[in-house]
Design a protein around this motif. Structure first.
Motif, PDB file in Angstrom:
ATOM      1  N   GLY A   1     -13.181  -2.067   1.496  1.00 57.47           N
ATOM      2  CA  GLY A   1     -14.209  -2.818   2.188  1.00 57.47           C
ATOM      3  C   GLY A   1     -15.136  -3.568   1.241  1.00 57.47           C
ATOM      4  N   PRO A   2     -15.791  -4.587   1.792  1.00 58.94           N
ATOM      5  CA  PRO A   2     -15.469  -5.186   3.081  1.00 58.94           C
ATOM      6  C   PRO A   2     -14.306  -6.156   2.933  1.00 58.94           C
ATOM      7  N   ALA A   3     -13.392  -6.158   3.857  1.00 63.02           N
ATOM      8  CA  ALA A   3     -12.233  -7.048   3.779  1.00 63.02           C
ATOM      9  C   ALA A   3     -11.628  -7.203   5.157  1.00 63.02           C
ATOM     10  N   ARG A   4     -10.974  -8.317   5.357  1.00 57.52           N
ATOM     11  CA  ARG A   4     -10.158  -8.521   6.558  1.00 57.52           C
ATOM     12  C   ARG A   4      -8.881  -9.230   6.101  1.00 57.52           C
ATOM     13  N   ARG A   5      -7.993  -8.451   5.526  1.00 54.79           N
ATOM     14  CA  ARG A   5      -6.803  -9.031   4.919  1.00 54.79           C
ATOM     15  C   ARG A   5      -5.676  -9.148   5.931  1.00 54.79           C
ATOM     16  N   PRO A   6      -5.022 -10.314   5.973  1.00 49.33           N
ATOM     17  CA  PRO A   6      -3.865 -10.450   6.860  1.00 49.33           C
ATOM     18  C   PRO A   6      -2.682  -9.652   6.323  1.00 49.33           C
ATOM     19  N   VAL A   7      -1.784  -9.257   7.219  1.00 50.03           N
ATOM     20  CA  VAL A   7      -0.643  -8.424   6.859  1.00 50.03           C
ATOM     21  C   VAL A   7       0.624  -9.260   6.851  1.00 50.03           C
ATOM     22  N   VAL A   8       1.450  -9.027   5.847  1.00 44.94           N
ATOM     23  CA  VAL A   8       2.786  -9.627   5.757  1.00 44.94           C
ATOM     24  C   VAL A   8       3.802  -8.498   5.756  1.00 44.94           C
ATOM     25  N   PHE A   9       4.754  -8.545   6.675  1.00 44.28           N
ATOM     26  CA  PHE A   9       5.833  -7.564   6.686  1.00 44.28           C
ATOM     27  C   PHE A   9       6.855  -7.943   5.624  1.00 44.28           C
ATOM     28  N   ALA A  10       7.220  -6.976   4.786  1.00 41.35           N
ATOM     29  CA  ALA A  10       8.243  -7.196   3.753  1.00 41.35           C
ATOM     30  C   ALA A  10       9.378  -6.199   4.009  1.00 41.35           C
ATOM     31  N   PHE A  11      10.586  -6.720   4.222  1.00 42.77           N
ATOM     32  CA  PHE A  11      11.733  -5.874   4.567  1.00 42.77           C
ATOM     33  C   PHE A  11      12.679  -5.775   3.378  1.00 42.77           C
ATOM     34  N   PRO A  12      12.913  -4.548   2.875  1.00 40.92           N
ATOM     35  CA  PRO A  12      13.778  -4.387   1.697  1.00 40.92           C
ATOM     36  C   PRO A  12      15.254  -4.546   2.043  1.00 40.92           C
ATOM     37  N   GLY A  13      16.077  -4.593   0.955  1.00 39.86           N
ATOM     38  CA  GLY A  13      17.507  -4.800   1.121  1.00 39.86           C
ATOM     39  C   GLY A  13      18.319  -3.523   0.958  1.00 39.86           C
ATOM     40  N   GLN A  14      19.647  -3.718   0.786  1.00 45.73           N
ATOM     41  CA  GLN A  14      20.588  -2.610   0.936  1.00 45.73           C
ATOM     42  C   GLN A  14      20.452  -1.527  -0.121  1.00 45.73           C
TER      43      GLN A  14
ATOM     44  N   SER B   1       3.255  -1.322  17.505  1.00 39.16           N
ATOM     45  CA  SER B   1       2.616  -0.462  18.504  1.00 39.16           C
ATOM     46  C   SER B   1       1.314   0.104  17.976  1.00 39.16           C
ATOM     47  N   PHE B   2       1.188   0.219  16.651  1.00 38.41           N
ATOM     48  CA  PHE B   2      -0.065   0.653  16.036  1.00 38.41           C
ATOM     49  C   PHE B   2      -1.093  -0.479  15.966  1.00 38.41           C
ATOM     50  N   GLY B   3      -0.716  -1.648  16.414  1.00 42.12           N
ATOM     51  CA  GLY B   3      -1.626  -2.784  16.399  1.00 42.12           C
ATOM     52  C   GLY B   3      -1.511  -3.671  15.188  1.00 42.12           C
ATOM     53  N   VAL B   4      -0.549  -3.406  14.314  1.00 41.57           N
ATOM     54  CA  VAL B   4      -0.392  -4.201  13.091  1.00 41.57           C
ATOM     55  C   VAL B   4       0.541  -5.372  13.384  1.00 41.57           C
ATOM     56  N   GLU B   5      -0.009  -6.562  13.484  1.00 44.09           N
ATOM     57  CA  GLU B   5       0.764  -7.766  13.747  1.00 44.09           C
ATOM     58  C   GLU B   5       0.735  -8.642  12.502  1.00 44.09           C
ATOM     59  N   PRO B   6       1.890  -8.952  11.940  1.00 40.85           N
ATOM     60  CA  PRO B   6       1.897  -9.741  10.704  1.00 40.85           C
ATOM     61  C   PRO B   6       1.609 -11.211  10.957  1.00 40.85           C
TER      62      PRO B   6
ATOM     63  N   PHE C   1       0.871  -6.998   1.600  1.00 41.81           N
ATOM     64  CA  PHE C   1       2.280  -6.893   1.943  1.00 41.81           C
ATOM     65  C   PHE C   1       2.587  -5.447   2.328  1.00 41.81           C
ATOM     66  N   LEU C   2       3.076  -5.258   3.534  1.00 39.64           N
ATOM     67  CA  LEU C   2       3.455  -3.939   4.023  1.00 39.64           C
ATOM     68  C   LEU C   2       4.968  -3.814   3.960  1.00 39.64           C
ATOM     69  N   GLU C   3       5.450  -2.864   3.169  1.00 34.95           N
ATOM     70  CA  GLU C   3       6.886  -2.659   3.024  1.00 34.95           C
ATOM     71  C   GLU C   3       7.397  -1.886   4.236  1.00 34.95           C
TER      72      GLU C   3
ATOM     73  N   LEU D   1      -6.444  -1.567  13.974  1.00 33.02           N
ATOM     74  CA  LEU D   1      -5.376  -0.697  14.457  1.00 33.02           C
ATOM     75  C   LEU D   1      -5.581  -0.371  15.930  1.00 33.02           C
ATOM     76  N   ARG D   2      -4.495  -0.056  16.612  1.00 24.76           N
ATOM     77  CA  ARG D   2      -4.563   0.317  18.031  1.00 24.76           C
ATOM     78  C   ARG D   2      -4.640   1.835  18.106  1.00 24.76           C
ATOM     79  N   TRP D   3      -5.855   2.342  18.217  1.00 24.57           N
ATOM     80  CA  TRP D   3      -6.066   3.790  18.137  1.00 24.57           C
ATOM     81  C   TRP D   3      -5.563   4.523  19.361  1.00 24.57           C
ATOM     82  N   GLU D   4      -5.415   3.838  20.473  1.00 26.33           N
ATOM     83  CA  GLU D   4      -4.847   4.494  21.646  1.00 26.33           C
ATOM     84  C   GLU D   4      -3.415   4.926  21.381  1.00 26.33           C
ATOM     85  N   THR D   5      -2.720   4.227  20.473  1.00 24.13           N
ATOM     86  CA  THR D   5      -1.355   4.607  20.090  1.00 24.13           C
ATOM     87  C   THR D   5      -1.360   5.561  18.913  1.00 24.13           C
TER      88      THR D   5
END
Length: 957
Positions: free
Chosen positions: A487-500, A568-573, A753-755, A806-810
């Protein structure tokens, strides 16, 4: 639903309850001043009543100084009450009403005695900050509440009448939640009170409610609030129900009494009877009455007679007492403090003693002289009445009933994410410490309840800390340094998908067992990809054979299900990037591919790759340019550049013997390297034999335009369209992950970046582009099934500390809202202007000012002096913001009036808001001076302004 109070000797309801059950008197015994023997050196003093966390509420220093301490203390108390109820304004969907009252403002008397202050700020501004009329509206304004905001004034019964009105408003549908109560604070000297024979104050400094030797009451300061909601709504939404207000009534004695200030037996009896009727109860169905009990000879005798009139025919005793024997008479807040005591007593099934009384008396109505277990029957709810009677005859009575049983937290005991936040770093650390101390006192508490309360029931402020823990004991034991902070921060999230190369057999089994969203996504994909082998067996085992061609679909499904869980946790990239196979996951989530088509492509890709001869891959810590310069020619000819993952991180692929030779070269050259866990040489010429067949297969699939932006590592740029040839090229060509990361960072430089997949390989690659970036990996390796949820929650907590909502209800669906430590306000003293206030504590980790401090020039110094006079703030820069420092329309009107008076330049009030920064405001003033006065006079004015500024500074010093 919620309680908050501050009384003499108690900073909150817990401290008050501890004192009540320990039979403690909380009045201050002061040293006699020796000048007046009639002054009794006792007072119900409220500690730090002149201190306030103005920064938390966005209130400037001058406004804080001139605002009645009653308004300030009530504001903090309201925030604490809403937190205790788990219903902070930003998270409550309905309207919130305010029903409050206060005592007389001697603060305003002091302010109006300062002619210079009245002249500078104006009488209207001083009245707005102090008059009772603005008490409820100010609270609603500062907290963002949109229901009725009504200031209630009925003398000593004010706060309980406010509770009655709030209850009625809720039942009538005028609001959906209500804050009710009152405050009374006198800021006169702390010397005690003057005793007068025949007056209302006690001779000996003790309030002896209903005692034969009582001589009067003791004045005191206090504040108390309750948060109310309709019972059916609270039960439906799982809100905490601390007690039920079963009935209430208000009336006036009318003329049937000795005088205007004298109470009346019949009026008090009628109000109690009406409250019982409103509750639908008989007089023998109430166990206790928290009486008004002032300790005055006349008042107690009349109240006792009224109680006898209502309850005198009972077969068992009605126990009475008064909290005034502990804290004194708290004037307009007395009734709600009695209510707070009663709610706590009903909750704890324990009845505190009324102090200074030896004999309980005989008959049906008796004084409770010892702290004891609740005296009612076990076969019905505990019930109590609360009385509060105002000078002038306005009476109030409320019937309190034990809350209905509450279900335990849903679901199994499992690790939970616990979070705290504050307006600054110091507050964050104190919040962590308070929570750890609470956990140490409640080792059998539910960590699910703690997570739900702090996630769903609190405001999420800029400075944050998070911890994943399995139980309350672990919460108490874990040292503060092991919490994640941000804090304080409002960082956007990037989904990073690893390989084989990241596949781990069995990974995801824990999430499949515990997380329904993850399980549903895996099941959907497995059913779409029906075949001789169930994909779930391949993913989570046990299975009869190696993954083979199923490995790529298994990795894709793991990533896809993880992404759906994160969503579902509210994390939208804001964007996505996929390494090799991970690009299919990004394309699916973006909408380019349907899940069915993506599975078909990935399965075919895996089947075709199984036909290829064995290959190998090696990651080396060299840049693309260094590879070309340092590798022997035979290795450059035999191997292909499979991936460029960072400024000094590449992967090469080819035949096993060539890769083995590359490894020996790396050892000799002392180049860090790592063999990748693959059986084939992906992204090399060894894939060419199947590329055409795969392109033909891929061409038969439909493709849509991307809905969510993602980067292709074929080009390292944003994807605009996809066709079959793209996937063939992607199979064979170099993975340009490094270029893709640079593309994302060019658009989102502060992205996290969220792996989303196995391990943390991509996190390491991203750190080469973002030095200091924290690891945000969903499932870092190695991780056992039982540790998968904790790993995921730890990553979620880190994201939350990065400012991600985050979506705390989930995240915390099964826990209940419970009372936990409320906000640790950082108060500083705000005395009457003209006396020196305590210096403001440093705001730790505060964000940098929007405009750097520079020397003031032109008219800026003089305008700055006006700002200091009206706003009470110094250390101004050209970028200082009038609105952010507490300026409003009234202050702006005073500012333009001062400018006109001193400089003879007329400015519209609108100019102040059109140019809120000090530098811009000064330039607007200079332009106006040139227009209105002419160039020659304007130049003279600038010189005069410098002299005025110097004189003003000298006088301030």
């Amino acid at each position: 639903m919620g309680l908050a109070c501050r009384t003499p000797g108690a900073a909150d309801p817990d401290e008050l309850w501890a004192a009540l059950t320990a039979d403690r008197e909380l009045l201050d015994l002061l040293p006699p001043d020796g000048t007046d023997p009639a002054v009794v050196p006792t007072l119900g003093w409220l500690a730090d009543h002149d201190a306030f966390d103005a920064d938390f509420f966005g209130i400037g220093p001058r406004e804080a100084e001139t605002t009645d301490p009653q308004h300030r203390v009530l504001l903090e108390c309201a925030w604490a009450a809403l937190e205790d109820a788990g219903r902070v304004p930003s998270r409550f969907p309905g309207t919130v009403g305010v029903y409050v009252g206060s005592g007389e403002s001697d603060h305003l008397v002091r302010l109006l005695a300062r002619p210079d202050l009245v002249r500078s700020l104006g009488p209207m501004r001083l009245r707005l900050s102090n008059l009772k009329d603005y008490l409820a509206p100010r609270l609603a304004h500062r907290l963002g509440l949109t229901g009725p905001a009504i200031t209630v004034q009925t003398a000593c019964s004010t706060s309980l009448v406010a509770v009655h009105l709030a209850r009625r408003a809720l039942l009538a549908g005028e609001c959906d939640l209500a804050i009710a109560g009152g405050v009374s604070i006198t800021t006169l000297e702390r010397t005690g009170y003057r005793y007068e024979e025949g007056g209302i104050f006690a001779r000996d400094g003790h309030c002896r409610s209903f005692a034969p030797d009582a001589t009067g009451t003791v004045p005191g300061n206090g504040v108390g609030l309750v948060v109310l909601r309709r019972l059916a709504d609270a039960v439906r939404d799982g809100d905490p129900v601390r007690a039920v207000l079963r009935g209430s009534a208000v009336n006036n004695d009318g003329p049937v009494r000795a005088g205007f200030t004298a109470p009346g037996v019949d009026g008090q009896a009628r109000v109690i009877s009406r409250a019982l009727a409103d509750a639908g109860l008989r007089q023998d169905e109430v166990d206790v009455v928290e009486a008004h009990g002032t300790g005055t000879v006349l008042g107690d005798a009349i109240e006792r007679a009224a109680l006898d009139q209502v309850f005198g025919r009972r077969d068992r005793p009605l126990w009475i007492g008064s909290v005034k024997s502990n804290v004194g008479h708290l004037d307009t807040s007395a009734g709600v403090i009695g209510l707070v005591k009663t709610v706590l007593a009903v909750e704890h099934a324990r009845l505190p003693a009324s102090l200074h009384v030896a004999d309980p008396g005989a008959g049906a109505v008796r004084v409770n002289v010892v702290t004891r277990p609740w005296p009612g029957d076990d076969d019905r709810p505990r019930r109590a009445g609360v009385s509060s009677f105002g000078m002038g005859g306005t009476n109030a009575h409320v019937i309190v009933e034990q809350a209905p049983p509450r279900d335990a937290s849903d679901g199994p005991r499992r690790p939970e994410l616990v979070v705290v936040s504050a307006a600054d770093a110091r507050g964050r650390e104190e919040a962590v410490d308070r929570l750890r101390r609470w956990a140490a006192r409640h080792p059998d508490g539910s960590v699910a309840d703690v997570a739900a309360t702090l996630g769903r029931g609190r405001e999420h402020l800029p400075f944050r800390a998070s911890l994943t823990c399995r139980d309350v004991g672990a919460l108490a034991r874990t040292a503060p340094e092991h919490w994640t902070r941000g804090g304080p921060a409002r960082r956007p999230v990037v989904f990073a998908f690893p390989g084989q190369g990241t596949w781990v057999p069995g990974l995801g089994a824990g999430l499949y067992a515990e997380e329904p969203v993850f399980r549903d996504a895996v099941d959907e994909a497995a059913e779409l990809l029906a075949g001789p082998r169930d994909l779930r067996q391949v993913m989570f085992g046990p299975d009869d054979g190696p993954p083979g061609g199923h490995l790529q679909p298994a990795l894709f499904v793991l990533e896809y299900a993880l992404a759906r869980l994160w969503q579902s946790f509210g994390v939208e990239p804001v964007a996505m990037i996929g390494h090799s196979l991970g690009e299919y996951t990004a394309a699916t989530l973006s909408g380019v591919l349907t899940l069915d088509d993506a599975l078909a492509l990935v399965a075919e890709r895996g089947r075709l790759m199984e036909r290829l001869p064995p290959g190998a891959m090696l990651a080396v810590a060299l840049s693309e340019e260094e590879l070309a310069e340092r590798l022997p020619g035979r290795l450059l000819d035999a191997l292909d550049l499979a991936a460029v993952n960072g400024p000094a991180q590449c992967a090469l692929a080819g035949p096993p013997d060539a890769v083995a030779e590359l490894a020996r070269f790396a050892v000799d050259a002392r180049v860090p390297h790592r063999r990748l866990a693959t059986a084939h040489a992906f992204h090399s010429r060894m894939c060419v034999p199947v590329a055409a067949e795969f392109a033909e297969f891929a061409a038969r699939r439909p493709y849509a335009e991307p809905g969510l932006p993602y980067v292709s590592t074929v080009s390292g740029d944003w994807v605009t369209s996809v066709d079959g040839d793209h996937w063939a090229t992607q199979l064979r060509g170099t993975v340009r992950f490094s270029a893709g990361v640079r593309t994302v960072l060019a658009h989102h430089p502060d992205a996290v970046f969220l792996e989303v997949g196995p391990g943390s390989t991509l996190s390491g690659m991203v750190r080469q582009h973002q030095p200091g970036a924290g690891r945000r990996a969903s499932l870092p390796r190695p991780v056992a099934p039982a540790s998968e949820r904790p790993s995921l929650l730890t990553a979620a907590g880190a994201l939350w500390c990065d400012g991600v909502a985050l979506r705390w209800e989930t995240l915390a669906p099964g826990g209940r809202i419970i009372p936990l430590p409320t906000y640790p306000f950082h108060r500083r003293t705000f005395p009457v202007p003209g006396t020196a206030p305590a210096p403001a504590p440093p705001r730790q980790d505060a964000p940098p000012a929007a405009t750097p401090a520079t020397a003031l020039d032109g008219l800026e110094p003089l305008v700055g002096l006006f700002w200091e006079e009206l706003l009470g703030t110094g250390d101004l820069t050209p970028g200082s913001d009038f609105i952010a420092l507490g300026g409003d329309s009234l202050v702006a009107a005073r500012l333009v009036a001062r400018i006109a008076d001193v400089l003879g330049v007329e400015l519209p009030v609108r100019t102040v808001f059109d140019h809120p920064l000090l530098g811009a405001q000064a330039r607007a003033l200079e332009d106006a001076a040139h227009r209105q006065l002419g160039e020659e006079r304007a130049a003279e004015l600038l010189a005069e302004a410098g002299a005025l500024t110097h004189e003003g500074t000298r006088r301030q010093e």
